[in-house]
Write a protein that holds these residues in place. Structure first.
Motif, PDB file in Angstrom:
ATOM      1  N   SER A   7      -0.848   2.046  -6.608  1.00 25.54           N
ATOM      2  CA  SER A   7      -1.006   3.102  -7.623  1.00 25.54           C
ATOM      3  C   SER A   7      -1.045   4.480  -6.971  1.00 25.54           C
ATOM      4  O   SER A   7      -0.422   5.423  -7.462  1.00 25.54           O
ATOM      5  N   MET A  11       1.587   7.641  -7.412  1.00 27.16           N
ATOM      6  CA  MET A  11       1.130   8.951  -7.894  1.00 27.16           C
ATOM      7  C   MET A  11       1.294  10.054  -6.848  1.00 27.16           C
ATOM      8  O   MET A  11       1.588  11.195  -7.198  1.00 27.16           O
ATOM      9  N   SER A  12       1.099   9.738  -5.578  1.00 26.93           N
ATOM     10  CA  SER A  12       1.105  10.754  -4.527  1.00 26.93           C
ATOM     11  C   SER A  12       1.758  10.249  -3.245  1.00 26.93           C
ATOM     12  O   SER A  12       1.115  10.183  -2.194  1.00 26.93           O
TER      13      SER A  12
END
Length: 160
Positions: A7, A11-12
């Motif tokens: 995750s 996201m990053s």
């Protein structure tokens, strides 16, 4: 654990996952995307060398990026990572390994030391750059005969 990590990668991906400073002061930064790619590559290489779901990999490493990648690789490959204190004497390490092998009974035990970890990382980086090596780096198998023939065929070495 790996679900949370994935995750964060989504996201990053460009955010720094961890920074390593060696004894000379050289700084290495790895992004979440780099850590994911390297760890997944290590898991794949270890599986190709005979490590299977539920197997144990004994890791004898100092504090280094390879250790972080192997922790993540264990999650990707669903194998157990068993760190051994790299400051122990050879006899103490051997005693720990034998205790672990006795408790595992018929499950294979693989070992990765500093040289093997560096070789594994070099192979994975070469794979990621599109200039992959043909063979898996050597991996020591110190456990039972299960998968021993397949592991030897993939470049693994059996402990004596």
């Amino acid at each position: 654990m790996i679900g949370v990590f994935e995750s964060i990668v989504r996201m990053s991906p460009g955010r720094v996952c961890f920074t390593f400073v060696d004894e000379t002061g050289r700084v290495e930064r790895y992004t979440f995307r780099q850590a994911r790619l390297i760890a997944a590559g290590m898991a794949r290489r270890l599986q190709n060398a005979g490590v299977r779901h539920g197997d144990c990999v004994l890791v004898d490493l100092p504090n280094c990026p390879e250790f972080v990648f192997l922790v993540l690789a264990a999650a990707y490959g669903a194998f157990a990572l068993v760190p051994v204190n790299n400051r122990l004497t050879a006899a103490e390490k051997q005693a720990r390994r034998l205790d672990l092998e006795r408790s595992l009974r018929s499950r294979p035990l693989y070992r990765i030391d500093e040289d093997q970890a560096k070789s594994l990382l070099a192979h994975v980086k070469a794979d990621l750059e599109g200039r992959g090596f043909c063979e898996n780096p050597p991996l020591r198998n110190g456990g039972s005969a299960r998968n021993a023939d397949a592991a030897r065929g993939a470049g693994a070495q059996r402990n004596a």
